[in-house]
Write an enzyme that holds these catalytic residues in place. Structure first.
Site, PDB file in Angstrom:
ATOM      1  N   ARG A  52      38.222  34.281  50.628  1.00  0.00           N
ATOM      2  CA  ARG A  52      37.904  35.621  51.108  1.00  0.00           C
ATOM      3  C   ARG A  52      36.428  35.889  50.821  1.00  0.00           C
ATOM      4  O   ARG A  52      36.046  36.203  49.700  1.00  0.00           O
ATOM      5  CB  ARG A  52      38.796  36.627  50.374  1.00  0.00           C
ATOM      6  CG  ARG A  52      38.793  38.036  50.961  1.00  0.00           C
ATOM      7  CD  ARG A  52      39.444  39.001  49.990  1.00  0.00           C
ATOM      8  NE  ARG A  52      38.574  39.286  48.864  1.00  0.00           N
ATOM      9  CZ  ARG A  52      38.989  39.471  47.613  1.00  0.00           C
ATOM     10  NH1 ARG A  52      40.265  39.370  47.311  1.00  0.00           N
ATOM     11  NH2 ARG A  52      38.127  39.745  46.652  1.00  0.00           N
ATOM     12  N   HIS A  99      37.951  42.558  48.788  1.00  0.00           N
ATOM     13  CA  HIS A  99      39.365  42.747  49.126  1.00  0.00           C
ATOM     14  C   HIS A  99      39.520  43.778  50.240  1.00  0.00           C
ATOM     15  O   HIS A  99      40.220  43.557  51.223  1.00  0.00           O
ATOM     16  CB  HIS A  99      40.125  43.194  47.879  1.00  0.00           C
ATOM     17  CG  HIS A  99      41.554  43.547  48.118  1.00  0.00           C
ATOM     18  ND1 HIS A  99      42.505  42.605  48.446  1.00  0.00           N
ATOM     19  CD2 HIS A  99      42.186  44.750  48.100  1.00  0.00           C
ATOM     20  CE1 HIS A  99      43.667  43.214  48.612  1.00  0.00           C
ATOM     21  NE2 HIS A  99      43.507  44.510  48.411  1.00  0.00           N
ATOM     22  N   TYR A 106      34.247  40.563  39.554  1.00  0.00           N
ATOM     23  CA  TYR A 106      35.139  39.486  39.112  1.00  0.00           C
ATOM     24  C   TYR A 106      34.805  38.112  39.690  1.00  0.00           C
ATOM     25  O   TYR A 106      35.527  37.150  39.441  1.00  0.00           O
ATOM     26  CB  TYR A 106      36.606  39.835  39.433  1.00  0.00           C
ATOM     27  CG  TYR A 106      36.879  40.200  40.878  1.00  0.00           C
ATOM     28  CD1 TYR A 106      37.091  39.219  41.831  1.00  0.00           C
ATOM     29  CD2 TYR A 106      36.945  41.540  41.273  1.00  0.00           C
ATOM     30  CE1 TYR A 106      37.355  39.557  43.160  1.00  0.00           C
ATOM     31  CE2 TYR A 106      37.205  41.886  42.591  1.00  0.00           C
ATOM     32  CZ  TYR A 106      37.408  40.890  43.527  1.00  0.00           C
ATOM     33  OH  TYR A 106      37.666  41.228  44.836  1.00  0.00           O
TER      34      TYR A 106
END
Length: 377
Positions: free
Chosen positions: A273, A277, A286
């Site tokens: 990805r 998100h 992160y």
């Protein structure tokens, strides 16, 4: 009291050995050690030029679709958008591998797969706009509603596929889920029922590395997600999710197997990805830029474009044609989404039950009275 102290527990009184045997030989179900690839390998020599050119056009359109949808969130025209930049190969292959009568069961991130299957881009984004119901007629398009709860679409896919087989209908269901969805109970229940019933269903796991901010290593200790298939007695396949030719080939085999009575297959497509998100997520908290840049070098659009141009199957005119078609789609999407939606609050009560319950009728009357009072104020 120990076993030895039980009456008759001497050496001459032993339990019979368990009547156990493997229900399924495990070895043929195991995935390959490395993700299956086609592009950049000798296997690419057998590519279908027409299919690959279509895949390329869809990939280019899909990348532009992602960019336009993301822009719409910044403009306040979409409430949220889960981008599939970097995952377009999985989305396109899933859509193109199905026949007209088959069903697609997408997750909330799979609007691109729905568009590639023929759904109007505006209808695909209606749910994410907070507009009318799911935005389209699932029966007309053979696309189940976009599933926001994780993995709940998987048991639905199994139920539809099993019912179709009982009726003798030539239908395969393809259910899409992310790596985070494999940690849900619905994933287990769907695979277990599908295997026991030998339902004509294919499970496509897009392993994009993260369940929002949770990396795969904190979700499972399995060698791969594809290995989970063996525990249910079905084959697992591991494929390079950025290689559209490989994903299409593996899914085509799985769909054919399901259609001809071979039962379900679990396919894990290893992808990434590239973007956050959703537009509400800060991915820099992160993961590092170096990791993202490394995956950009394995871009699904560039991988296919490089292969096709090297083999003389795509020229500059073909590249330009794909880009122009993508821009036309984006322009039409912008225009439609910039128009203010006409909303009817009474639609809250439509399509809930075939025949409204007394409670719903009462609630509808209360809302209607409130709306009429507002109009008269």
């Amino acid at each position: 009291m120990t076993v030895q102290e039980l009456p008759g527990a001497g050496a001459s009184h032993r339990l019979a050995p368990p009547a156990w045997r493997p229900r399924t030989e495990a070895a043929p179900l195991l995935p390959d050690a490395e993700p299956y690839r086609v592009l950049g390998t000798p296997a690419a020599a057998r590519l279908d030029p027409a299919l690959m050119r279509r895949c390329y056009a869809e990939l280019v359109r899909g990348r532009r679709y992602n960019a336009q949808a993301t822009a719409l969130t910044r403009q306040g025209r979409l409430a949220v958008y889960p981008s599939t930049v970097g995952q377009e190969a999985c989305e396109i292959a899933a859509a193109l591998v199905l026949q007209e009568q088959d069903w697609l069961f997408p997750s909330y991130r799979d609007t691109l797969a729905a568009v590639a299957r023929g759904l109007d881009p505006v209808q695909a984004l209606t749910l994410l706009r907070g507009d009318w119901h799911t935005g389209y007629d699932p029966r007309e398009h053979r696309i189940a509603p976009l599933s926001t709860p994780l993995a709940t679409q998987l048991p639905h896919a199994v139920g539809l596929a099993h019912a179709a087989r009982l009726r003798g209908d030539d239908v395969v269901a393809l259910a899409m889920v992310g790596d985070g969805g494999t940690s849900e109970g619905d994933f287990h229940e769907a695979l277990n029922f599908a295997a026991v019933w030998r339902a004509p269903v294919v499970f496509l796991v897009q392993n994009n590395g993260f369940a929002i901010s949770v990396p795969l290593a904190k979700q499972t200790a399995a060698p791969s997600l594809a290995h989970k298939a063996v525990g249910y007695g079905i084959p697992g396949r591991l494929v390079d999710g950025n290689d559209v030719a490989a994903v299409h080939e593996v899914l085509a085999e799985a769909v054919h197997r399901a259609r001809t009575g071979g039962g379900p297959t679990l396919v894990e497509a290893v992808t990434y990805r590239i973007e956050a998100h959703t537009n509400a997520d800060d991915a820099t908290r992160y993961r590092g830029d170096a990791e993202v840049e490394a995956w950009k070098a394995h871009d699904p659009v560039e991988l296919l474009e490089r292969e096709l141009t090297t083999r003389g199957l795509l020229d500059e005119a073909g590249v330009q044609e794909a880009r122009e078609a993508a821009e036309e789609m984006a322009a039409a999407l912008r225009e439609a989404m910039n128009a203010e939606p006409v909303l009817n609050p009474m639609d809250l009560f439509a399509h809930v039950y075939a025949e409204q319950t007394g409670q719903l009728r009462q609630q509808a009357e209360l809302l209607r009275a409130e709306l009429e009072a507002e109009d008269g104020a």
